[in-house]
Write a protein that holds these residues in place. Structure first.
Motif, PDB file in Angstrom:
ATOM      1  N   THR A  38       0.874  -1.276  -0.022  1.00  9.60           N
ATOM      2  CA  THR A  38      -0.094   0.081  -0.112  1.00  9.60           C
ATOM      3  C   THR A  38       0.983   1.314   0.042  1.00  9.60           C
ATOM      4  N   GLY A  39       0.401   2.311  -0.529  1.00 11.81           N
ATOM      5  CA  GLY A  39       1.175   3.583  -0.805  1.00 11.81           C
ATOM      6  C   GLY A  39       2.057   3.622  -1.760  1.00 11.81           C
ATOM      7  N   THR A  40       2.347   2.337  -2.644  1.00 10.47           N
ATOM      8  CA  THR A  40       3.251   2.324  -3.777  1.00 10.47           C
ATOM      9  C   THR A  40       2.309   1.866  -4.992  1.00 10.47           C
ATOM     10  N   TYR A  41       3.006   1.837  -6.216  1.00 12.44           N
ATOM     11  CA  TYR A  41       2.328   1.214  -7.468  1.00 12.44           C
ATOM     12  C   TYR A  41       3.472   0.694  -8.451  1.00 12.44           C
ATOM     13  N   ALA A  42       2.966   0.041  -9.120  1.00 11.49           N
ATOM     14  CA  ALA A  42       3.940  -0.547 -10.427  1.00 11.49           C
ATOM     15  C   ALA A  42       2.874  -0.242 -11.668  1.00 11.49           C
ATOM     16  N   SER A  43       3.170   0.693 -12.513  1.00  8.18           N
ATOM     17  CA  SER A  43       2.177   0.870 -13.543  1.00  8.18           C
ATOM     18  C   SER A  43       2.508   0.231 -14.839  1.00  8.18           C
ATOM     19  N   ALA A  44       3.486  -0.450 -15.019  1.00 13.72           N
ATOM     20  CA  ALA A  44       4.188  -1.203 -16.143  1.00 13.72           C
ATOM     21  C   ALA A  44       4.445  -2.500 -15.780  1.00 13.72           C
ATOM     22  N   GLU A  45       4.399  -3.294 -16.769  1.00 12.79           N
ATOM     23  CA  GLU A  45       5.099  -4.781 -16.741  1.00 12.79           C
ATOM     24  C   GLU A  45       6.889  -4.955 -16.652  1.00 12.79           C
ATOM     25  N   GLY A  46       7.180  -5.640 -15.929  1.00 15.75           N
ATOM     26  CA  GLY A  46       8.443  -5.929 -15.693  1.00 15.75           C
ATOM     27  C   GLY A  46       9.310  -4.874 -14.873  1.00 15.75           C
ATOM     28  N   MET A  47       8.451  -4.499 -14.088  1.00 17.09           N
ATOM     29  CA  MET A  47       9.197  -3.468 -13.093  1.00 17.09           C
ATOM     30  C   MET A  47      10.084  -3.947 -11.978  1.00 17.09           C
ATOM     31  N   THR A  48      11.104  -3.519 -11.666  1.00 19.55           N
ATOM     32  CA  THR A  48      12.163  -3.927 -10.480  1.00 19.55           C
ATOM     33  C   THR A  48      11.894  -3.428  -9.296  1.00 19.55           C
ATOM     34  N   SER A  49      11.019  -2.565  -9.249  1.00 16.91           N
ATOM     35  CA  SER A  49      10.594  -1.947  -7.713  1.00 16.91           C
ATOM     36  C   SER A  49       9.456  -1.286  -8.018  1.00 16.91           C
ATOM     37  N   CYS A  50       8.883  -0.735  -6.972  1.00 18.49           N
ATOM     38  CA  CYS A  50       7.434  -0.081  -6.990  1.00 18.49           C
ATOM     39  C   CYS A  50       7.695   1.250  -6.591  1.00 18.49           C
ATOM     40  N   THR A  51       6.847   2.118  -7.193  1.00 21.48           N
ATOM     41  CA  THR A  51       7.075   3.633  -7.043  1.00 21.48           C
ATOM     42  C   THR A  51       6.279   4.170  -5.917  1.00 21.48           C
ATOM     43  N   GLN A  52       6.534   5.109  -4.908  1.00 25.32           N
ATOM     44  CA  GLN A  52       5.537   5.736  -3.850  1.00 25.32           C
ATOM     45  C   GLN A  52       4.681   6.556  -4.618  1.00 25.32           C
ATOM     46  N   CYS A  53       3.437   6.578  -4.132  1.00 25.17           N
ATOM     47  CA  CYS A  53       2.347   7.482  -4.661  1.00 25.17           C
ATOM     48  C   CYS A  53       2.999   8.727  -4.358  1.00 25.17           C
ATOM     49  N   GLU A  54       2.945   9.694  -5.059  1.00 26.10           N
ATOM     50  CA  GLU A  54       3.146  11.195  -5.229  1.00 26.10           C
ATOM     51  C   GLU A  54       2.194  12.125  -3.906  1.00 26.10           C
ATOM     52  N   HIS A  58      -2.825   8.670  -3.161  1.00 25.63           N
ATOM     53  CA  HIS A  58      -2.791   7.576  -2.380  1.00 25.63           C
ATOM     54  C   HIS A  58      -3.300   6.237  -2.900  1.00 25.63           C
ATOM     55  N   SER A  59      -2.710   5.354  -2.399  1.00 21.25           N
ATOM     56  CA  SER A  59      -2.930   3.816  -2.819  1.00 21.25           C
ATOM     57  C   SER A  59      -3.235   2.908  -1.506  1.00 21.25           C
ATOM     58  N   ASN A  60      -4.546   2.523  -1.362  1.00 24.17           N
ATOM     59  CA  ASN A  60      -4.752   1.796  -0.021  1.00 24.17           C
ATOM     60  C   ASN A  60      -5.086   0.181  -0.111  1.00 24.17           C
ATOM     61  N   SER A  61      -4.656  -0.273  -1.429  1.00 22.23           N
ATOM     62  CA  SER A  61      -4.627  -1.496  -1.696  1.00 22.23           C
ATOM     63  C   SER A  61      -3.501  -2.064  -2.249  1.00 22.23           C
ATOM     64  N   VAL A  62      -2.940  -3.487  -1.779  1.00 23.16           N
ATOM     65  CA  VAL A  62      -1.811  -4.329  -2.079  1.00 23.16           C
ATOM     66  C   VAL A  62      -2.123  -4.508  -3.703  1.00 23.16           C
ATOM     67  N   GLY A  63      -0.861  -4.347  -4.502  1.00 19.18           N
ATOM     68  CA  GLY A  63      -0.784  -4.614  -6.066  1.00 19.18           C
ATOM     69  C   GLY A  63      -1.503  -3.500  -6.764  1.00 19.18           C
ATOM     70  N   SER A  64      -1.070  -2.318  -6.552  1.00 17.74           N
ATOM     71  CA  SER A  64      -1.752  -1.093  -7.293  1.00 17.74           C
ATOM     72  C   SER A  64      -0.994  -0.980  -8.336  1.00 17.74           C
ATOM     73  N   GLU A  65      -1.720  -0.779  -9.508  1.00 18.14           N
ATOM     74  CA  GLU A  65      -1.139  -0.152 -10.833  1.00 18.14           C
ATOM     75  C   GLU A  65      -1.021   1.308 -10.874  1.00 18.14           C
ATOM     76  N   GLU A  79       4.805  11.643   0.454  1.00 16.99           N
ATOM     77  CA  GLU A  79       4.856  10.582  -0.769  1.00 16.99           C
ATOM     78  C   GLU A  79       4.364   9.152   0.186  1.00 16.99           C
ATOM     79  N   GLY A  80       3.866   8.261  -0.686  1.00 14.50           N
ATOM     80  CA  GLY A  80       3.452   6.752  -0.089  1.00 14.50           C
ATOM     81  C   GLY A  80       2.615   6.772   0.848  1.00 14.50           C
ATOM     82  N   ALA A  81       1.435   7.638   0.442  1.00 14.58           N
ATOM     83  CA  ALA A  81       0.271   7.862   1.330  1.00 14.58           C
ATOM     84  C   ALA A  81      -0.738   6.531   1.076  1.00 14.58           C
ATOM     85  N   VAL A  82      -1.334   6.069   2.077  1.00  8.74           N
ATOM     86  CA  VAL A  82      -2.285   4.917   2.227  1.00  8.74           C
ATOM     87  C   VAL A  82      -3.544   5.461   2.066  1.00  8.74           C
ATOM     88  N   ILE A  83      -3.861   6.540   2.746  1.00 11.13           N
ATOM     89  CA  ILE A  83      -5.106   7.313   2.592  1.00 11.13           C
ATOM     90  C   ILE A  83      -5.035   8.758   2.667  1.00 11.13           C
TER      91      ILE A  83
END
Length: 160
Positions: A38-54, A58-65, A79-83
Motif C-alpha cells: 500500500t502507498g506504492t504502485y507499478a504501472s508497467a510490466e517488468g518493474m524491478t521496484s514499486c514507486t511511491q505515490c506522489e 494515495h493507494s490503499n490496496s496491495v498490488g496497485s497499478e 509521498e507513499g500515502a495510504v489514505i
C-alpha cells in the motif's frame, strides 16, 4: 530470470515472464513477482521496484497499478500515502495552493489554525457578525458579549 521477470515453474526453466502491473521482481531467479505494498504502485510490466505515490495521491490496496488522486477536500502532504486526510476544523483543501486554507468566513491565526474575526462569532459552521446589542473585541470563536448595563436603552447601530 533477470530482474523484472519471473519463472512460474511451468514449462522450461528458461521461460521468463515480465511481472504484471502492480507487481515487481527486485532480484534475478524469482519464481513469483511481489505485489506492491500500500502507498506504492507499478504501472508497467517488468518493474524491478514499486514507486511511491506522489503527494496528493494515495493507494490503499496491495498490488496497485496506479495511485488515486485525493478528492472531496482531502489531501496528503507526503509521498507513499495510504489514505487521504481531512483538513483541520474550519479549513478546506485548496487545489491552487495545494494546502489547507481557512474557510471563507474565517481568518488565519499565527499558529495556522482558523478563527472568527473580532466582532464575529461561530454560528454553526461559519463566522457571523454579533447581533445588535452584543459585541466582541477580540478574534476567536467565543460568544459575543451583551453591551454593558450602564448603556441601558442604548443599542449598537451596526452588526458586529
Amino acid at each position: 530470470c533477470p530482474i523484472g521477470k519471473h519463472n512460474d515453474g511451468e514449462g522450461l526453466a528458461t521461460d521468463c515472464f515480465f511481472c504484471p502491473t502492480g507487481k515487481y521482481a527486485p532480484s534475478p531467479g524469482l519464481p513469483d513477482c511481489t505485489a506492491c505494498v500500500t502507498g506504492t504502485y507499478a504501472s508497467a510490466e517488468g518493474m524491478t521496484s514499486c514507486t511511491q505515490c506522489e503527494e496528493g495521491t494515495h493507494s490503499n490496496s496491495v498490488g496497485s497499478e496506479t495511485c488515486s488522486k485525493c478528492t472531496d477536500g482531502k489531501f496528503t502532504d507526503y509521498e507513499g500515502a495510504v489514505i487521504c486526510q481531512l483538513c483541520p476544523q474550519h479549513m478546506t483543501f485548496s487545489e491552487s495552493a495545494q494546502t489547507c486554507v481557512c474557510l471563507d468566513t474565517f481568518v488565519a491565526k499565527a499558529d495556522g489554525s482558523c478563527t472568527c474575526k473580532a466582532g464575529e462569532t461561530l454560528m454553526g459552521t461559519t463566522c457571523e457578525p454579533c447581533e445588535k446589542g452584543k459585541w466582541k473585541a477580540e478574534e476567536g470563536i467565543t460568544s459575543c458579549n451583551l453591551c454593558d448595563s450602564s448603556l441601558k436603552h442604548s443599542t449598537t447601530t451596526n452588526l458586529g
